[in-house]
Scaffold this motif. Structure first.
Motif, short mmCIF file in Angstrom:
data_model
loop_
_atom_site.label_atom_id
_atom_site.label_comp_id
_atom_site.label_asym_id
_atom_site.label_seq_id
_atom_site.Cartn_x
_atom_site.Cartn_y
_atom_site.Cartn_z
N HIS A 198 0.84 -1.20 0.00
CA HIS A 198 0.00 0.00 0.00
C HIS A 198 0.88 1.25 0.00
CE1 HIS A 198 -3.71 2.24 1.50
NE2 HIS A 198 -2.73 3.11 1.76
N GLU A 199 1.86 1.27 0.91
CA GLU A 199 2.73 2.43 1.02
C GLU A 199 3.64 2.57 -0.19
OE1 GLU A 199 3.61 5.78 2.14
OE2 GLU A 199 2.43 4.64 3.57
N TRP A 200 4.17 1.46 -0.64
CA TRP A 200 5.03 1.45 -1.82
C TRP A 200 4.28 2.03 -3.02
CZ3 TRP A 200 4.30 -1.50 -6.33
CH2 TRP A 200 5.40 -1.60 -7.18
N ALA A 201 3.02 1.65 -3.17
CA ALA A 201 2.23 2.16 -4.29
C ALA A 201 1.95 3.65 -4.15
CB ALA A 201 0.92 1.37 -4.41
N HIS A 202 1.66 4.12 -2.92
CA HIS A 202 1.49 5.56 -2.71
C HIS A 202 2.72 6.31 -3.18
CE1 HIS A 202 -2.33 6.33 -0.91
NE2 HIS A 202 -2.12 5.68 0.21
N SER A 203 3.89 5.78 -2.90
CA SER A 203 5.13 6.48 -3.27
C SER A 203 5.30 6.55 -4.78
CB SER A 203 6.34 5.79 -2.64
OG SER A 203 6.65 4.58 -3.29
N LEU A 204 4.55 5.75 -5.52
CA LEU A 204 4.57 5.81 -6.98
C LEU A 204 3.41 6.63 -7.54
CD1 LEU A 204 5.46 2.07 -7.57
CD2 LEU A 204 6.93 4.01 -8.12
N GLY A 205 2.55 7.15 -6.67
CA GLY A 205 1.44 7.98 -7.11
C GLY A 205 0.07 7.35 -6.99
#
Length: 608
Positions: A198-205
């Motif tokens: 979830h967090e990793w994906a947020h960091s990609l937008g």
């Protein structure tokens, strides 16, 4: 800087010997507590995965709370690498794991900023900070982690084993003994991976998506399995730019790629989250002007540090660094440009943002960025008049500047989009390259015009460009009341529309819809025909007239209006479906076959 919040849980080893527990409840009830498998749909074996790098920092409390923390976190990264390799042909590699001392702030947003200060991450793809756990377990991502959208810094809280076990007992509702180790470990491992991704994906937008089966749901669910197609598209747009040198050109290309992916799927996301991401993607460029020679070296170094922090998105630190300098350096354009950007990110439209941004606009005479920054802040605060006034000033400045300013025009277009000012939006988009995201923005504006009844020459109907946003909201509000069955509110909203814009189609479109739902067919037809007399592009009036004609078995008339609705707005699936029903009831098999073929070509699926 917009922040997207989430979490990670680092497991600690359990060494106690626990006897086999007794089960309560049916096997189906217990199975419902088991977590879903995380990963994409099964597919062919992935090609060789690219390696992307991660540097990890653990604060003093985390290292004290989590036994063998390095081993635990490495195991988590190995766990998530399998689905990442399958879906995206990438794998994460930890290049360093270091202790971290910060100022003890418990606010996760502040800790993200401190992590960026500690390590800008110029030579890695992600920097992850691990901090102490909460006293109680929570499914809210916003309380147990934080990350800048579309950037490289993530802060994650640890896991409180005692609290998590108590939470499992609570959600199990007495179906099992709280000490059931196998179920607890399965759920904990799922949660670790889900929140990391979830967090990793947020960091990609990637943005929040409501379904509990989606890893981007705002709240953790043990049913979460993978990303929605919309977020998958954003992730795929951003990933190619990781593992590459962080040049200004590459950063701009990454922003453009994310922006285009978001534009194709914007209906899937909440408007507020879209605005946050666009604020990140459309952040104005760094000031072009240099400090004057009178600025002493130590102060020059502070300004340079603030500029580096701004490039990393650490605006809280920029604010603390640069605001104290504005009084002494009251004629330095670069100082005030940085101060404006930071103040807007930290205080919004409140003081000191208006003062420093207006001073920046006076000093940076060939750049619209300070005006756009302040206009965006007023728009987000709901002060439409102030936002529109500043947007028009920025528009005039951009139009009078000889050098092309793509970032400025893009930011202005985003602002006009937010304010629903479609005439001036069209003008801003005309200054941008003809790329997918620009074409989609133009198409979205056209679709909205057709729904609310706002032709390109709306000024001739009594709607000047400055009033377009108010008109759009008034029509949408009236229709929302109609759809919700709030008859009195709908009637009042329609009356206000008629009073303010009597020559526009909007009040007649809403009245027609209200009359259709009330069973007043003749009145509805008169209202819809009146709307089309003002503008034949009012797609909803065509659709409603097609509906009325179909109810009366007037197949030719229904076909004519529905064909016109589809021609105006090819993505209006309701018109396609109703047109298919008309073909069936009229026994027109040839027309139905043709319609199905056209639908398949446009949507890639069968018309039911």
């Amino acid at each position: 800087m917009a922040i997207a919040a989430t979490a990670i849980l680092a497991a600690s080893a359990t060494t106690a010997c626990i006897s086999t527990p007794a089960w309560r409840g049916t096997s189906a009830q217990v199975a419902a507590l088991r977590p879903a498998a995380i990963g994409p749909e099964p597919g062919p074996a992935p090609a060789r995965a690219r390696t992307l790098t991660v540097r990890v920092y653990a604060d003093d409390d985390y290292r004290a709370q989590v036994m063998h923390w390095r081993r635990q976190f490495r195991a988590l990264v190995r766990d998530v690498n399998a689905p990442l390799a399958q879906a995206y042909q990438v794998r994460l590699e930890i290049v360093a794991m270091r202790p971290w001392s910060h100022d003890g702030d418990t606010d996760l947003y502040a800790l993200v900023n401190q992590l960026a200060d500690t390590d800008p991450g110029d030579d890695v793809d992600w920097v992850v900070g691990l901090v102490s756990h909460l006293d109680r377990a929570t499914p809210s991502f916003h309380r147990i982690g934080a990350a800048h959208l579309a950037s490289r810094h993530i802060v994650l809280r640890g896991m409180n084993d005692i609290a998590e076990r108590a939470f499992l007992k609570e959600v199990a509702g007495g179906l099992i003994w709280a000490e059931d180790e196998e179920l607890y470990r399965a759920r904990k491992r799922h949660k670790e991976r889900a929140v990391f991704l979830h967090e990793w994906a947020h960091s990609l937008g990637a943005l929040h998506h409501a379904a509990p089966e989606d890893l981007m749901s705002p709240s953790y669910s043990h049913r979460a399995a993978w990303f929605s197609p919309e977020n998958d598209a954003i992730i795929r747009a951003a990933l190619p730019f990781r593992g590459e040198p962080r040049t200004a050109e590459r950063r701009q290309a990454e922003r453009d790629a994310i922006r285009a992916a978001v534009a194709r799927h914007e209906r899937a996301f909440a408007r507020a989250e879209l605005a946050q991401l666009r604020a990140v993607l459309d952040a104005p460029r760094a000031p072009r002007l240099r400090l004057s020679a009178r600025v002493p070296p130590p102060v020059r170094a502070r300004v340079a540090r603030a500029a580096r922090l701004a490039a990393a998105g650490n605006y809280r630190a920029v604010y603390d660094e640069i605001l104290p300098l504005t009084e002494a350096l009251d004629d330095e354009p670069e100082v005030f440009a940085l101060a404006c950007t930071a103040a807007v990110r930290v205080t919004g439209a409140a003081a000191p943002a208006p003062t420093v941004c207006r001073r920046a606009a006076e000093l940076v005479t060939d750049d619209a960025s300070p005006l756009l920054e302040l206009a965006g802040a007023h728009a987000r605060a709901g002060d439409r008049a102030a936002a529109l006034d500043l947007a028009r000033q920025a528009h005039a400045r951009l139009a009078s500047t000889a050098a092309a300013d793509e970032a400025g025009w893009r930011a202005l277009a985003t602002l006009y989009q937010h304010l629903s000012v479609y005439t001036w939006l069209d003008d801003a988009l005309a200054h941008l390259p003809d790329r997918d995201d620009v074409r989609e923005a133009r198409a979205a504006a056209t679709r909205t015009r057709h729904v609310i009844g706002l032709p390109a020459d709306a000024a001739a109907l009594g709607i000047p460009p400055a009033d377009e946003g108010e008109y759009a909201r008034a029509v949408q509000t009236a229709l929302a009341h109609v759809y919700a069955g709030r008859i009195d509110d709908a009637t009042a909203a329609i009356a206000e529309l008629r009073r303010r814009w009597p020559n526009a189609p909007g009040h007649l479109i809403a009245q027609c819809d209200l009359d259709v739902r009330a069973g007043r067919a003749a009145a509805a037809a008169r209202a819809c025909r009146g709307a089309l007399a003002r503008w034949d592009g009012a797609v909803w009036a065509h659709y409603l007239l097609g509906t009325l004609a179909a109810q009366r078995r007037q197949w030719a008339r229904a076909r004519r209006h529905l064909q016109r609705a589809i021609a105006i707005e090819p993505n209006l699936e309701a018109a396609w479906r109703l047109r298919a029903q008309v073909c069936r009831r009229a026994g027109d098999d040839a027309a139905l076959a043709e319609l199905r073929a056209a639908f398949r070509a446009r949507f890639g699926r069968e018309l039911r």
